[in-house]
Design an enzyme around this catalytic site. Structure first.
Site, PDB file in Angstrom:
ATOM      1  N   VAL A  87     -93.867 -33.769  37.455  1.00 58.61           N
ATOM      2  CA  VAL A  87     -94.387 -35.023  36.920  1.00 58.61           C
ATOM      3  C   VAL A  87     -94.247 -35.054  35.401  1.00 58.61           C
ATOM      4  O   VAL A  87     -94.229 -34.012  34.741  1.00 58.61           O
ATOM      5  CB  VAL A  87     -95.867 -35.241  37.317  1.00 58.61           C
ATOM      6  CG1 VAL A  87     -96.022 -35.424  38.808  1.00 58.61           C
ATOM      7  CG2 VAL A  87     -96.749 -34.125  36.820  1.00 58.61           C
ATOM      8  N   LEU A 130     -97.746 -28.538  36.587  1.00 63.48           N
ATOM      9  CA  LEU A 130     -96.365 -28.733  36.165  1.00 63.48           C
ATOM     10  C   LEU A 130     -95.492 -29.323  37.270  1.00 63.48           C
ATOM     11  O   LEU A 130     -94.373 -29.771  37.000  1.00 63.48           O
ATOM     12  CB  LEU A 130     -95.752 -27.406  35.705  1.00 63.48           C
ATOM     13  CG  LEU A 130     -96.403 -26.750  34.492  1.00 63.48           C
ATOM     14  CD1 LEU A 130     -95.750 -25.395  34.218  1.00 63.48           C
ATOM     15  CD2 LEU A 130     -96.331 -27.645  33.279  1.00 63.48           C
ATOM     16  N   GLU A 131     -95.988 -29.303  38.481  1.00 62.34           N
ATOM     17  CA  GLU A 131     -95.178 -29.799  39.595  1.00 62.34           C
ATOM     18  C   GLU A 131     -95.611 -31.213  39.985  1.00 62.34           C
ATOM     19  O   GLU A 131     -95.069 -32.187  39.492  1.00 62.34           O
ATOM     20  CB  GLU A 131     -95.228 -28.809  40.755  1.00 62.34           C
ATOM     21  CG  GLU A 131     -94.573 -27.481  40.372  1.00 62.34           C
ATOM     22  CD  GLU A 131     -94.550 -26.463  41.493  1.00 62.34           C
ATOM     23  OE1 GLU A 131     -94.260 -26.834  42.634  1.00 62.34           O
ATOM     24  OE2 GLU A 131     -94.821 -25.279  41.213  1.00 62.34           O
ATOM     25  N   MET A 132     -96.612 -31.340  40.844  1.00 60.27           N
ATOM     26  CA  MET A 132     -97.033 -32.662  41.291  1.00 60.27           C
ATOM     27  C   MET A 132     -98.368 -33.093  40.677  1.00 60.27           C
ATOM     28  O   MET A 132     -98.704 -34.267  40.695  1.00 60.27           O
ATOM     29  CB  MET A 132     -97.058 -32.704  42.814  1.00 60.27           C
ATOM     30  CG  MET A 132     -95.668 -32.466  43.401  1.00 60.27           C
ATOM     31  SD  MET A 132     -95.648 -32.193  45.171  1.00 60.27           S
ATOM     32  CE  MET A 132     -95.578 -33.864  45.755  1.00 60.27           C
TER      33      MET A 132
END
Length: 160
Positions: A87, A130-132
């Site tokens: 994201v 850091l991902e979703m």
């Protein structure tokens, strides 16, 4: 040409019904039987629901990332980039590892094996900043507010 219009309500869709039709997992006879969780047997409806969730960008905080965003089918369900992008364009700590044939994987998940089960692993990227970068309560709210999902959960599990 004839057209008909109506202001009345469409007939109601029939209520979704639990469908326990097994999913036929096929593999060569020389491959061992995979260890599928006894409390979550494979059915056609569960596989269909899993595919829908895998591709749903609403599982991320800004509705831009799905699991398939990094685990690209055209790239062997992986990401060719050294660090996968999450994201807000943030780079993760690692490349998204391939997610195929995981039913036979028994040494922990992620590159370092930190998740003992696939069930545990599937929830971590959703919550990773850091991902979703999403919370599970927010995901439940998004998914639970979608009638299509509620119907699919009934067909897959017998409950919404």
């Amino acid at each position: 040409m004839t057209m008909f219009a109506s202001c009345g309500n469409d007939p109601e869709e029939p209520a979704p019904v639990f469908d326990p039709t097994p999913y036929e997992l096929t593999y060569p006879s020389y491959v061992p039987t995979p260890d599928i969780a006894a409390d979550n047997t494979l059915t056609k409806e569960k596989v269909k629901l899993g595919k829908k969730l895998f591709h749903d960008k609403r599982l991320s905080s800004d509705n831009t990332q799905s699991c398939a965003s990094c685990h690209m089918q055209t790239m062997g369900f992986s990401d060719p980039a050294r660090f996968s992008k999450g994201v807000r364009g943030l780079l993760g700590r690692r490349q998204a590892m391939p997610v195929f044939n995981l039913a036979w994987h028994a040494n922990g998940f992620f590159w370092d094996g930190r998740s003992p089960t696939l069930r545990d692993q599937s929830l971590r990227p959703i919550q990773d900043m850091l991902e979703m970068n999403e919370t599970l309560p927010n995901v439940l709210s998004k998914v639970g507010g979608d009638q299509t999902y509620r119907d699919q959960f009934v067909r897959a599990f017998g409950t919404d």
